[in-house]
Design an enzyme around this catalytic site. Sequence first.
Site, short mmCIF file in Angstrom:
data_model
loop_
_atom_site.label_atom_id
_atom_site.label_comp_id
_atom_site.label_asym_id
_atom_site.label_seq_id
_atom_site.Cartn_x
_atom_site.Cartn_y
_atom_site.Cartn_z
N GLU A 97 0.87 -1.19 0.00
CA GLU A 97 0.00 0.00 0.00
C GLU A 97 0.90 1.23 0.00
O GLU A 97 2.12 1.11 -0.07
CB GLU A 97 -0.92 -0.02 1.23
CG GLU A 97 -0.15 -0.02 2.54
CD GLU A 97 -1.03 -0.15 3.78
OE1 GLU A 97 -2.17 0.32 3.76
OE2 GLU A 97 -0.53 -0.73 4.77
N LEU A 128 -3.20 -1.83 5.97
CA LEU A 128 -4.28 -1.28 6.77
C LEU A 128 -5.59 -1.51 6.02
O LEU A 128 -5.65 -1.30 4.81
CB LEU A 128 -4.08 0.23 6.99
CG LEU A 128 -5.15 0.81 7.90
CD1 LEU A 128 -4.91 0.40 9.35
CD2 LEU A 128 -5.23 2.31 7.78
C1 LIG Z 1 -0.87 2.91 5.85
C2 LIG Z 1 -2.24 3.39 5.48
N1 LIG Z 1 -2.93 2.72 4.54
C3 LIG Z 1 -4.15 3.12 4.15
C4 LIG Z 1 -4.76 4.24 4.71
C5 LIG Z 1 -6.15 4.64 4.28
O1 LIG Z 1 -7.07 4.30 5.28
P1 LIG Z 1 -8.49 5.02 5.38
O2 LIG Z 1 -9.15 4.84 4.06
O3 LIG Z 1 -9.18 4.31 6.47
O4 LIG Z 1 -8.22 6.47 5.68
C6 LIG Z 1 -4.09 4.96 5.71
C7 LIG Z 1 -4.73 6.12 6.33
O5 LIG Z 1 -4.25 6.69 7.26
C8 LIG Z 1 -2.80 4.52 6.11
O6 LIG Z 1 -2.11 5.16 7.06
#
Ligand SMILES: Cc1ncc(COP(=O)(O)O)c(C=O)c1O
Length: 284
Positions: free
Chosen positions: A181, A206
């Site tokens: 990611e 995440l």
């Molecule tokens: C490592 C990482 N991946 C993905 C995301 C995206 O997550 P979300 O869609 O819940 O904001 C985040 C958001 O902070 C993140 O820190």
Amino acid sequence: MSRIAYVNGHYVRHAEACIHIEDRGYQFADGVYEVCGVRGGKLMDETLHLERLQRSLRELRMEMPMPLAALKHILRETLRRNHVLNGMVYCQVTRGVAPRDHPFPKNARPSLVVTAKRLNEARIAAAVAHGVEVVTMPDQRWARRDIKSIALLPNILAKQSAREAGAYEAWLVDAEGFVTEGSSTNAWIVDEEGRLVTRPEGPDILHGITRHVILQAARSEGIEVVERPFTPQEAKSAREAFISASSAIIIPVIRIDGQAVGNASPGLVALRLREAYGRFGELS
Ligand SMILES: Cc1ncc(COP(=O)(O)O)c(C=O)c1O
């Protein structure tokens, strides 16, 4: 107008907000956080964010600092006191204050900090309109990236390297050569056949709330979705690429490691999904 933060039971001026030097968040990064988008004064996908917060806490054997209803009230009150209509609310829970020692303390109470800020809407609009560049680099994080831990050192080092390379985001690559990611976003491509591809949920990424809602939106728009890992090489020859996060929802990626994706302009699927998001994201 001065900003206001919530810190362990008190609303205080942001500039004067402080926590104890032996808060385990400060000393060990022993805590978790959530960032929830705010649109028109309402929280976006609050239920999903609070479910993820509780999951992160459970995985680390930490307690909720208070009942859910009280936390929801504090999120709204922090927004209200900061007059945030479009922006985000940040919420951090740590294992609390205790003499510095690695094992869990016996009597510490979890600490809670909540802040709110406005979005830089012009910056996001420009990123969406023009698209952004990403650069790839090794993923140096721990093995439980599904926990939204405040320990973000590898993420900030990666983001800083990306910025120094003139890119907006870093795409992190695992030992097998697949993109996990972004340093603070989930990563997506649209492959040669027009399928939407993103890495499946698991401990390597995440479980983005935006990712979850985009998958729902894509399926209902009739876009074929494949949850599987992809390589930087595949991404570079994909039709489209984009990143997702609560702050900006979707930002098209037009270049990866300096190589153009498609015709180096924001992709139609990315823009269509961004538009569709509004119909699927829950506002409360
Ligand atoms: C490592 C990482 N991946 C993905 C995301 C995206 O997550 P979300 O869609 O819940 O904001 C985040 C958001 O902070 C993140 O820190």
